[in-house]
Design a protein around this motif. Structure first.
Motif, PDB file in Angstrom:
ATOM      1  N   SER A   1       0.835  -1.217   0.000  1.00 23.68           N
ATOM      2  CA  SER A   1       0.000   0.000   0.000  1.00 23.68           C
ATOM      3  C   SER A   1       0.857   1.250   0.000  1.00 23.68           C
ATOM      4  O   SER A   1       0.568   2.209  -0.719  1.00 23.68           O
TER       5      SER A   1
ATOM      6  N   TYR B   1      -8.707  -4.955  -4.880  1.00 27.79           N
ATOM      7  CA  TYR B   1      -8.642  -4.411  -6.237  1.00 27.79           C
ATOM      8  C   TYR B   1      -9.485  -5.219  -7.223  1.00 27.79           C
ATOM      9  O   TYR B   1      -9.377  -5.029  -8.419  1.00 27.79           O
TER      10      TYR B   1
ATOM     11  N   ARG C   1      -5.920  -0.706 -16.119  1.00 24.58           N
ATOM     12  CA  ARG C   1      -5.878  -2.112 -15.712  1.00 24.58           C
ATOM     13  C   ARG C   1      -6.280  -2.990 -16.883  1.00 24.58           C
ATOM     14  O   ARG C   1      -7.020  -2.559 -17.768  1.00 24.58           O
TER      15      ARG C   1
ATOM     16  N   PHE D   1      -0.739   1.957 -11.123  1.00 21.96           N
ATOM     17  CA  PHE D   1      -1.091   2.923 -10.076  1.00 21.96           C
ATOM     18  C   PHE D   1      -0.160   4.125 -10.151  1.00 21.96           C
ATOM     19  O   PHE D   1       1.003   4.005 -10.521  1.00 21.96           O
ATOM     20  N   HIS D   2      -0.673   5.270  -9.747  1.00 19.59           N
ATOM     21  CA  HIS D   2       0.181   6.428  -9.480  1.00 19.59           C
ATOM     22  C   HIS D   2      -0.440   7.208  -8.336  1.00 19.59           C
ATOM     23  O   HIS D   2      -1.595   7.631  -8.421  1.00 19.59           O
TER      24      HIS D   2
ATOM     25  N   ILE E   1      -2.248  -3.832 -13.174  1.00 14.65           N
ATOM     26  CA  ILE E   1      -2.861  -2.570 -12.749  1.00 14.65           C
ATOM     27  C   ILE E   1      -1.750  -1.530 -12.627  1.00 14.65           C
ATOM     28  O   ILE E   1      -0.739  -1.772 -11.966  1.00 14.65           O
TER      29      ILE E   1
ATOM     30  N   ILE F   1       2.347   1.771  -3.622  1.00 15.38           N
ATOM     31  CA  ILE F   1       1.434   2.248  -4.679  1.00 15.38           C
ATOM     32  C   ILE F   1       0.856   3.633  -4.372  1.00 15.38           C
ATOM     33  O   ILE F   1       0.441   4.326  -5.275  1.00 15.38           O
ATOM     34  N   GLN F   2       0.855   4.039  -3.105  1.00 11.09           N
ATOM     35  CA  GLN F   2       0.308   5.354  -2.758  1.00 11.09           C
ATOM     36  C   GLN F   2       1.348   6.462  -2.759  1.00 11.09           C
ATOM     37  O   GLN F   2       1.007   7.619  -2.983  1.00 11.09           O
TER      38      GLN F   2
ATOM     39  N   GLY G   1      -1.605   6.146  -5.612  1.00 13.05           N
ATOM     40  CA  GLY G   1      -2.775   5.480  -5.078  1.00 13.05           C
ATOM     41  C   GLY G   1      -3.954   5.368  -6.026  1.00 13.05           C
ATOM     42  O   GLY G   1      -4.909   4.669  -5.748  1.00 13.05           O
ATOM     43  N   LYS G   2      -3.900   6.062  -7.153  1.00 12.29           N
ATOM     44  CA  LYS G   2      -4.998   6.022  -8.116  1.00 12.29           C
ATOM     45  C   LYS G   2      -4.702   4.998  -9.210  1.00 12.29           C
ATOM     46  O   LYS G   2      -3.565   4.873  -9.668  1.00 12.29           O
ATOM     47  N   ILE G   3      -5.744   4.298  -9.622  1.00 13.39           N
ATOM     48  CA  ILE G   3      -5.601   3.361 -10.736  1.00 13.39           C
ATOM     49  C   ILE G   3      -5.681   4.149 -12.037  1.00 13.39           C
ATOM     50  O   ILE G   3      -6.679   4.811 -12.307  1.00 13.39           O
TER      51      ILE G   3
END
Length: 100
Positions: A5, A62, A81, A73-74, A71, A8-9, A76-78
Motif C-alpha cells: 500500500s 482491487y 488495468r 497505479f500512481h 494494474i 502504490i500510494q 494510489g490512483k488506478i
C-alpha cells in the motif's frame, strides 16, 4: 500501512502491479514482456509482482478476478488495468501514455 500500500500510494513514478500465480500459464507467457518493459522504461516505472495465492486481501481490494491482471497505479490512483496477456508493443504503447 503495508509495504504494498505504501509503495502504490507514495511512489513518485507509476507502479505497474502484476497479479500472477505460479501455476498460471498465461502469467508465464507475459513475464518476459513485463521484464522487457521494465528494462525499456527504467526509472520511469516501478514494477512489482503480487502472487495471487499469497495475497488474497489485495486481490479482493482491487477486485482481481482473473490472472494475469496488470494494474498501473500512481499516487494510489488506478490509471489503467487489464486482465489477460497483451503483446509487448501494445503494453508499451499504453504505459507510455501514462509515463513522463
Amino acid at each position: 500501512m503495508s509495504k504494498f500500500s505504501n509503495l502504490i500510494q507514495n511512489s513518485e513514478v507509476p507502479v505497474l502491479v502484476d497479479f500472477y500465480a505460479d501455476w498460471c500459464q498465461p502469467c508465464h507467457m507475459i513475464a518476459p514482456t513485463i521484464r522487457s518493459i521494465k528494462t525499456k522504461m527504467g526509472d520511469k516505472l516501478k514494477v512489482i509482482k503480487v502472487n495471487s495465492d499469497n495475497n488474497q486481501k489485495a486481490m479482493m481490494k482491487y477486485q482481481v478476478r482473473s490472472i494475469p491482471t496488470l494494474i498501473l497505479f500512481h499516487k494510489g490512483k488506478i490509471l489503467w488495468r487489464n486482465s489477460g496477456v497483451l503483446p509487448e508493443f501494445e503494453l508499451e504503447k499504453i504505459l507510455s501514455k501514462h509515463i513522463n
